[in-house]
Structure formats: C-alpha cells, structure tokens
Design a protein around this motif. Structure first.
Motif, mmCIF file in Angstrom:
data_model
loop_
_atom_site.group_PDB
_atom_site.id
_atom_site.type_symbol
_atom_site.label_atom_id
_atom_site.label_comp_id
_atom_site.label_asym_id
_atom_site.label_seq_id
_atom_site.Cartn_x
_atom_site.Cartn_y
_atom_site.Cartn_z
ATOM 1 N N VAL A 139 0.842 -1.196 0.000
ATOM 2 C CA VAL A 139 0.000 0.000 0.000
ATOM 3 C C VAL A 139 0.881 1.251 0.000
ATOM 4 C CG1 VAL A 139 -1.746 1.277 1.294
ATOM 5 C CG2 VAL A 139 -1.896 -1.207 1.127
ATOM 6 N N LEU A 140 1.923 1.243 0.820
ATOM 7 C CA LEU A 140 2.843 2.380 0.838
ATOM 8 C C LEU A 140 3.540 2.547 -0.505
ATOM 9 C CD1 LEU A 140 4.453 2.013 4.372
ATOM 10 C CD2 LEU A 140 2.871 3.769 3.607
ATOM 11 N N ALA A 141 3.954 1.440 -1.112
ATOM 12 C CA ALA A 141 4.624 1.525 -2.409
ATOM 13 C C ALA A 141 3.689 2.089 -3.481
ATOM 14 C CB ALA A 141 5.138 0.146 -2.816
ATOM 15 N N LEU A 142 2.454 1.584 -3.526
ATOM 16 C CA LEU A 142 1.493 2.105 -4.507
ATOM 17 C C LEU A 142 1.175 3.577 -4.252
ATOM 18 C CD1 LEU A 142 -1.002 -0.879 -4.882
ATOM 19 C CD2 LEU A 142 0.551 0.028 -6.616
ATOM 20 N N SER A 143 1.077 3.961 -2.993
ATOM 21 C CA SER A 143 0.805 5.364 -2.657
ATOM 22 C C SER A 143 1.957 6.259 -3.084
ATOM 23 C CB SER A 143 0.565 5.512 -1.156
ATOM 24 O OG SER A 143 -0.544 4.774 -0.754
ATOM 25 N N LEU A 144 3.172 5.796 -2.866
ATOM 26 C CA LEU A 144 4.342 6.580 -3.265
ATOM 27 C C LEU A 144 4.425 6.708 -4.782
ATOM 28 C CD1 LEU A 144 6.861 8.059 -2.317
ATOM 29 C CD2 LEU A 144 8.083 5.893 -2.458
ATOM 30 N N ARG A 157 -0.857 20.297 -18.520
ATOM 31 C CA ARG A 157 -2.299 20.523 -18.634
ATOM 32 C C ARG A 157 -2.908 19.329 -19.354
ATOM 33 N NH1 ARG A 157 -6.416 23.677 -17.814
ATOM 34 N NH2 ARG A 157 -7.921 24.063 -19.464
ATOM 35 N N LEU A 158 -3.769 18.617 -18.639
ATOM 36 C CA LEU A 158 -4.378 17.411 -19.190
ATOM 37 C C LEU A 158 -5.817 17.701 -19.585
ATOM 38 C CD1 LEU A 158 -3.021 14.965 -16.500
ATOM 39 C CD2 LEU A 158 -2.097 15.363 -18.773
ATOM 40 N N GLY A 159 -6.251 17.038 -20.597
ATOM 41 C CA GLY A 159 -7.613 17.242 -21.079
ATOM 42 C C GLY A 159 -8.607 16.337 -20.381
ATOM 43 N N PRO A 160 -9.881 16.471 -20.749
ATOM 44 C CA PRO A 160 -10.922 15.654 -20.130
ATOM 45 C C PRO A 160 -10.766 14.159 -20.410
ATOM 46 C CG PRO A 160 -11.867 17.275 -21.647
ATOM 47 C CD PRO A 160 -10.398 17.440 -21.683
ATOM 48 N N TRP A 161 -10.018 13.799 -21.432
ATOM 49 C CA TRP A 161 -9.808 12.395 -21.745
ATOM 50 C C TRP A 161 -9.063 11.672 -20.632
ATOM 51 C CZ3 TRP A 161 -4.751 10.856 -21.929
ATOM 52 C CH2 TRP A 161 -3.805 11.866 -22.050
ATOM 53 N N MET A 162 -8.360 12.399 -19.785
ATOM 54 C CA MET A 162 -7.627 11.775 -18.682
ATOM 55 C C MET A 162 -8.573 11.151 -17.661
ATOM 56 S SD MET A 162 -4.469 11.548 -19.023
ATOM 57 C CE MET A 162 -3.964 11.145 -17.381
ATOM 58 N N LEU A 163 -9.844 11.537 -17.696
ATOM 59 C CA LEU A 163 -10.825 10.931 -16.797
ATOM 60 C C LEU A 163 -10.924 9.426 -17.068
ATOM 61 C CD1 LEU A 163 -12.893 11.523 -14.595
ATOM 62 C CD2 LEU A 163 -14.566 11.899 -16.365
ATOM 63 N N VAL A 164 -10.855 9.040 -18.325
ATOM 64 C CA VAL A 164 -10.913 7.618 -18.694
ATOM 65 C C VAL A 164 -9.691 6.887 -18.141
ATOM 66 C CG1 VAL A 164 -10.953 6.007 -20.634
ATOM 67 C CG2 VAL A 164 -12.263 8.128 -20.742
ATOM 68 N N VAL A 165 -8.517 7.477 -18.290
ATOM 69 C CA VAL A 165 -7.290 6.870 -17.780
ATOM 70 C C VAL A 165 -7.338 6.779 -16.252
ATOM 71 C CG1 VAL A 165 -4.791 7.115 -17.653
ATOM 72 C CG2 VAL A 165 -5.989 7.689 -19.765
ATOM 73 N N GLY A 166 -7.850 7.811 -15.603
ATOM 74 C CA GLY A 166 -7.952 7.803 -14.141
ATOM 75 C C GLY A 166 -8.897 6.729 -13.635
ATOM 76 N N ALA A 169 -7.221 3.434 -13.952
ATOM 77 C CA ALA A 169 -6.206 3.278 -12.905
ATOM 78 C C ALA A 169 -6.836 2.912 -11.570
ATOM 79 C CB ALA A 169 -5.390 4.563 -12.781
ATOM 80 N N VAL A 170 -7.960 3.538 -11.229
ATOM 81 C CA VAL A 170 -8.637 3.231 -9.972
ATOM 82 C C VAL A 170 -9.153 1.796 -9.977
ATOM 83 C CG1 VAL A 170 -10.685 3.773 -8.591
ATOM 84 C CG2 VAL A 170 -9.211 5.606 -9.399
#
Length: 182
Positions: A139-144, A157-166, A169-170
C-alpha cells in the motif's frame, strides 16, 4: 426519574471501556494522533482561524471521537473527507503539504483499520505486528508511486480524456489491492 436510570448507562459505558485492550488503545491513539496531524497540515492558518476552518475542525474532531469508541463505524470516512475538502478549498497547496497530509491520513486509516479487525479485548503479538506492517508495504509503495505520478503530471495541462485513464487506474488499483476469494 430515578437516579439509577441516569447513572447505570454511564457506568456500563465506563465498564465497557475497561475491557478495551492496550493494543486497541495504542492503535486508536495512533489513529487519532495521525488524523489530528493531518488536520493541522490541511489548515496551516489554524484549526479555528475562521468560521469555515472551525466548522471543519469541529466536525472532523467529533467524527474522530466517535471513531475512537467505535473503530469499525462508517463515520470514520467523515474526517478524511473533511480534510480533503479543506485542502480543496485552499487556493494553493504545496506538494510537501499534500504529501504530509496524505501520509498522516494513511497512517490513521491503517491504525483504525487494524483496530477494527480485532475484538476490543484482542491483543497483537509481535508476529501479528510484523504481518500487519508487511501487508502495509504494498500500500505504501502504490501510494508513493501514485504521488510521484501526480507530482510529475501536475505541471502538464491534461484534457478531459484523462478521466478515462484515471478511472482505469482506480479499477486496476482495486483489483490489485482487494483480497481474492479462494
């Protein structure tokens, strides 16, 4: 109204507190100390510098007090959410401030999560402490890693498309961290 009707519930509550083990108190106090440290970090002007800061501090401390007596309650989410809202309301948050608040909230969450997994009278042996700390390392490694990625991308500056990547990732993080059924 009889006096015993008033005194008996208070006496029972105090007797229940005596049943709480030293391990539980250590975990709960670590959780409280770390969350208060996160609250101090999120409100650098002071916990009661203005009305809104005072309101956030009062609500977070009340939720924290409830969580001390019931570590497995869902009200434990209130303090971190209020601290995150306090950070979001600031015009500028330094990377060091965000990292400190995040680390303190992670320690608090881990302590309360461990306190919620054992009974109030339960005691951790040395091997259980080592196992808990070993389980905390991924958990610490992933948080870091996540903190480093956020800091690296903060200037871009990231566009709205980063919502898909985020969201991807979650979902990946949940699949990696959640326990699997056997």
């Amino acid at each position: 109204m009889r006096l015993s009707a008033l005194v008996d519930p208070i006496a029972n509550l105090l007797l229940d507190l005596q049943k709480v083990s030293r391990t539980q108190w250590i975990l709960r106090l670590i959780g409280v100390a770390a969350m208060v440290l996160a609250l101090f970090g999120a409100l650098p002007a002071g916990m009661f510098a203005n009305f809104l800061a005072g309101l956030v501090s009062t609500l977070a401390l009340c939720a924290l007090l409830i969580q001390v007596f019931r570590p497995d309650t869902d009200i434990g989410v209130a303090s971190p959410l209020l601290i995150i809202l306090a950070l979001l309301s600031q015009s500028e948050v330094s990377a060091l401030q965000a990292l400190g608040v995040g680390a303190a909230m992670l320690v608090s969450h881990a302590a309360f999560a461990l306190a919620a997994t054992i009974p109030a009278h339960g005691v951790f042996e040395g091997s259980a402490w080592r196992l808990a700390l070993r389980a905390m390392l991924p958990v610490l490694a992933l948080s870091l890693i996540a903190a480093l990625v956020v800091m690296a991308l903060s200037g871009i500056r990231l566009g709205p498309w980063m919502l898909v990547v985020g969201i991807a990732a979650v979902i990946s993080l949940f699949l990696l961290v959640l326990p699997r059924t056997r």
